[in-house]
Design a protein around this motif. Structure first.
Motif, PDB file in Angstrom:
ATOM      1  N   SER A  64       0.807  -1.216   0.000  1.00 31.60           N
ATOM      2  CA  SER A  64       0.000   0.000   0.000  1.00 31.60           C
ATOM      3  C   SER A  64       0.841   1.267   0.000  1.00 31.60           C
ATOM      4  O   SER A  64       0.312   2.367  -0.160  1.00 31.60           O
ATOM      5  CB  SER A  64      -0.927   0.018   1.227  1.00 31.60           C
ATOM      6  OG  SER A  64      -0.164  -0.002   2.422  1.00 31.60           O
ATOM      7  N   SER A  65       2.160   1.150   0.178  1.00 33.47           N
ATOM      8  CA  SER A  65       3.032   2.325   0.195  1.00 33.47           C
ATOM      9  C   SER A  65       4.454   1.911  -0.163  1.00 33.47           C
ATOM     10  O   SER A  65       4.823   0.735  -0.065  1.00 33.47           O
ATOM     11  CB  SER A  65       3.025   2.975   1.580  1.00 33.47           C
ATOM     12  OG  SER A  65       3.657   2.131   2.533  1.00 33.47           O
ATOM     13  N   THR A  66       5.242   2.896  -0.549  1.00 37.30           N
ATOM     14  CA  THR A  66       6.642   2.618  -0.854  1.00 37.30           C
ATOM     15  C   THR A  66       7.399   2.206   0.405  1.00 37.30           C
ATOM     16  O   THR A  66       8.300   1.368   0.345  1.00 37.30           O
ATOM     17  CB  THR A  66       7.316   3.857  -1.482  1.00 37.30           C
ATOM     18  OG1 THR A  66       7.189   4.967  -0.592  1.00 37.30           O
ATOM     19  CG2 THR A  66       6.657   4.209  -2.805  1.00 37.30           C
ATOM     20  N   CYS A  67       7.027   2.780   1.537  1.00 38.31           N
ATOM     21  CA  CYS A  67       7.676   2.416   2.803  1.00 38.31           C
ATOM     22  C   CYS A  67       7.447   0.943   3.125  1.00 38.31           C
ATOM     23  O   CYS A  67       8.369   0.231   3.523  1.00 38.31           O
ATOM     24  CB  CYS A  67       7.145   3.303   3.932  1.00 38.31           C
ATOM     25  SG  CYS A  67       7.896   2.967   5.542  1.00 38.31           S
ATOM     26  N   GLU A  68       6.221   0.486   2.925  1.00 43.18           N
ATOM     27  CA  GLU A  68       5.897  -0.922   3.182  1.00 43.18           C
ATOM     28  C   GLU A  68       6.714  -1.837   2.268  1.00 43.18           C
ATOM     29  O   GLU A  68       7.214  -2.882   2.701  1.00 43.18           O
ATOM     30  CB  GLU A  68       4.403  -1.152   2.965  1.00 43.18           C
ATOM     31  CG  GLU A  68       3.923  -2.548   3.318  1.00 43.18           C
ATOM     32  CD  GLU A  68       2.435  -2.750   3.076  1.00 43.18           C
ATOM     33  OE1 GLU A  68       1.974  -3.906   3.163  1.00 43.18           O
ATOM     34  OE2 GLU A  68       1.739  -1.760   2.767  1.00 43.18           O
ATOM     35  N   LEU A  69       6.875  -1.419   1.015  1.00 42.65           N
ATOM     36  CA  LEU A  69       7.664  -2.205   0.075  1.00 42.65           C
ATOM     37  C   LEU A  69       9.125  -2.274   0.509  1.00 42.65           C
ATOM     38  O   LEU A  69       9.731  -3.348   0.526  1.00 42.65           O
ATOM     39  CB  LEU A  69       7.568  -1.598  -1.324  1.00 42.65           C
ATOM     40  CG  LEU A  69       8.570  -2.119  -2.368  1.00 42.65           C
ATOM     41  CD1 LEU A  69       8.388  -3.612  -2.605  1.00 42.65           C
ATOM     42  CD2 LEU A  69       8.447  -1.346  -3.666  1.00 42.65           C
ATOM     43  N   LEU A  70       9.692  -1.134   0.885  1.00 41.00           N
ATOM     44  CA  LEU A  70      11.098  -1.082   1.245  1.00 41.00           C
ATOM     45  C   LEU A  70      11.400  -1.878   2.506  1.00 41.00           C
ATOM     46  O   LEU A  70      12.539  -2.303   2.721  1.00 41.00           O
ATOM     47  CB  LEU A  70      11.550   0.374   1.420  1.00 41.00           C
ATOM     48  CG  LEU A  70      11.595   1.197   0.121  1.00 41.00           C
ATOM     49  CD1 LEU A  70      11.898   2.660   0.431  1.00 41.00           C
ATOM     50  CD2 LEU A  70      12.612   0.628  -0.855  1.00 41.00           C
ATOM     51  N   ASN A  71      10.399  -2.100   3.316  1.00 45.16           N
ATOM     52  CA  ASN A  71      10.583  -2.899   4.535  1.00 45.16           C
ATOM     53  C   ASN A  71      10.427  -4.392   4.283  1.00 45.16           C
ATOM     54  O   ASN A  71      10.616  -5.196   5.196  1.00 45.16           O
ATOM     55  CB  ASN A  71       9.595  -2.458   5.618  1.00 45.16           C
ATOM     56  CG  ASN A  71       9.959  -1.111   6.210  1.00 45.16           C
ATOM     57  OD1 ASN A  71      11.126  -0.750   6.272  1.00 45.16           O
ATOM     58  ND2 ASN A  71       8.953  -0.344   6.629  1.00 45.16           N
ATOM     59  N   ALA A  72      10.070  -4.761   3.060  1.00 47.59           N
ATOM     60  CA  ALA A  72       9.897  -6.173   2.706  1.00 47.59           C
ATOM     61  C   ALA A  72      11.124  -6.670   1.943  1.00 47.59           C
ATOM     62  O   ALA A  72      11.845  -5.898   1.311  1.00 47.59           O
ATOM     63  CB  ALA A  72       8.650  -6.358   1.847  1.00 47.59           C
ATOM     64  N   ASP A  73      11.361  -7.965   1.995  1.00 42.66           N
ATOM     65  CA  ASP A  73      12.513  -8.570   1.318  1.00 42.66           C
ATOM     66  C   ASP A  73      12.071  -9.130  -0.024  1.00 42.66           C
ATOM     67  O   ASP A  73      11.962 -10.332  -0.215  1.00 42.66           O
ATOM     68  CB  ASP A  73      13.099  -9.676   2.196  1.00 42.66           C
ATOM     69  CG  ASP A  73      14.359 -10.286   1.598  1.00 42.66           C
ATOM     70  OD1 ASP A  73      15.018  -9.592   0.802  1.00 42.66           O
ATOM     71  OD2 ASP A  73      14.665 -11.442   1.926  1.00 42.66           O
ATOM     72  N   VAL A  74      11.818  -8.221  -0.971  1.00 40.33           N
ATOM     73  CA  VAL A  74      11.277  -8.679  -2.246  1.00 40.33           C
ATOM     74  C   VAL A  74      11.908  -7.991  -3.447  1.00 40.33           C
ATOM     75  O   VAL A  74      11.848  -8.505  -4.564  1.00 40.33           O
ATOM     76  CB  VAL A  74       9.737  -8.475  -2.266  1.00 40.33           C
ATOM     77  CG1 VAL A  74       9.386  -6.996  -2.335  1.00 40.33           C
ATOM     78  CG2 VAL A  74       9.081  -9.238  -3.405  1.00 40.33           C
ATOM     79  N   LEU A  75      12.577  -6.857  -3.256  1.00 32.78           N
ATOM     80  CA  LEU A  75      13.071  -6.081  -4.385  1.00 32.78           C
ATOM     81  C   LEU A  75      14.167  -6.778  -5.183  1.00 32.78           C
ATOM     82  O   LEU A  75      14.395  -6.444  -6.344  1.00 32.78           O
ATOM     83  CB  LEU A  75      13.560  -4.713  -3.911  1.00 32.78           C
ATOM     84  CG  LEU A  75      12.469  -3.666  -3.696  1.00 32.78           C
ATOM     85  CD1 LEU A  75      13.049  -2.419  -3.035  1.00 32.78           C
ATOM     86  CD2 LEU A  75      11.794  -3.310  -5.009  1.00 32.78           C
ATOM     87  N   ASP A  76      14.855  -7.735  -4.563  1.00 34.51           N
ATOM     88  CA  ASP A  76      15.915  -8.444  -5.288  1.00 34.51           C
ATOM     89  C   ASP A  76      15.384  -9.604  -6.121  1.00 34.51           C
ATOM     90  O   ASP A  76      16.136 -10.258  -6.840  1.00 34.51           O
ATOM     91  CB  ASP A  76      16.969  -8.968  -4.312  1.00 34.51           C
ATOM     92  CG  ASP A  76      17.810  -7.845  -3.731  1.00 34.51           C
ATOM     93  OD1 ASP A  76      17.912  -6.791  -4.387  1.00 34.51           O
ATOM     94  OD2 ASP A  76      18.352  -8.027  -2.625  1.00 34.51           O
ATOM     95  N   SER A  77      14.097  -9.881  -6.035  1.00 33.13           N
ATOM     96  CA  SER A  77      13.512 -10.972  -6.809  1.00 33.13           C
ATOM     97  C   SER A  77      13.390 -10.566  -8.272  1.00 33.13           C
ATOM     98  O   SER A  77      13.421  -9.385  -8.619  1.00 33.13           O
ATOM     99  CB  SER A  77      12.128 -11.334  -6.257  1.00 33.13           C
ATOM    100  OG  SER A  77      11.259 -10.224  -6.360  1.00 33.13           O
TER     101      SER A  77
END
Length: 230
Positions: free
Chosen positions: A55-68
């Protein structure tokens, strides 16, 4: 179902472990509108990809998914950091993940800014399903190509690091197009020794020909190619 008329359903949860490269790419959806997230999630699932919603960029950055593997679908204007802010952050941190912007508030300057920064597409809501899926397909293909190229570079760096300092010097000279006798003169060694080092370089770099060796050399980072033996 069309994205402009989303049907509410439960979002696909973030898997407890990151998928391997051989599995389906993630399509990461970041939008503060729950209905849009649900609709996009269903559309992405129907195309055979794995959606992950935030729901937000902050929520995304706190998740371990960007390297996928995969791509991002970002809203532009959201509470907190915007989609454009996230794009800048990823660029600054060296994460070249392909981005598709999907927004109801786009304008020409914003579009130009996003595209100049490397966005795959800048779409406005409502958007046709096929238009969005075409963009996702292109983005996933770009990510796959980038990852394949990165894997080649990583492999060649690892092979290069097995070379001795002298073998690196010889490789540097070979890449310059120097003949064995010229390399021998430059390095103050015999031509037979040059041939021995050159053979070792070919074996360690796993190159079947000089052309293949040169292509591998050209994938190395500039500092490695510039220093030769260092």
């Amino acid at each position: 179902m069309r994205v402009e008329q989303p049907h509410l359903r439960r979002s696909a949860p973030l898997p407890p472990q990151r998928q391997s490269e051989a599995e389906q790419p993630f399509v990461i959806i970041v939008d503060d509108d729950a209905a849009v997230r649900e609709g996009l999630s269903e559309l992405i699932l129907s195309a055979g990809f794995q959606p992950v919603c935030f729901s937000s960029t902050c929520e995304l950055l706190n998740a371990d998914v960007l390297d996928s593997s995969g791509c991002l679908i970002l809203d532009v204007r959201m509470p907190g950091a915007s989609g454009l802010d996230l794009q800048r952050h990823l660029t600054q941190t060296g994460n070249a993940k392909p981005i598709i912007f999907l927004t109801g508030h786009g304008d020409i300057p914003m579009t130009v800014q996003a595209m100049k920064a490397g966005a795959v597409d800048f779409l406005t809501k409502p958007v046709r399903d096929q238009t969005l899926l075409d963009a996702v397909m292109a983005a996933v293909a770009m990510d796959a190509a980038r990852r394949a190229a990165s894997a080649v570079v990583k492999r060649n760096i690892e092979r290069f690091e097995t070379l001795t300092p002298r073998e690196r010097e010889v490789l540097h000279q070979v890449a310059r197009g120097r003949l064995n006798k010229q390399i021998a003169f430059d390095l103050g060694i015999s031509e037979v020794t040059v041939k021995l080092h050159r053979g070792n370089v070919m074996r360690k770099m796993e190159a079947a020909s000089i052309g293949e060796l040169i292509r591998a050399w050209e994938t190395l980072p500039a500092p490695m190619r510039g220093t030769g033996a260092n």
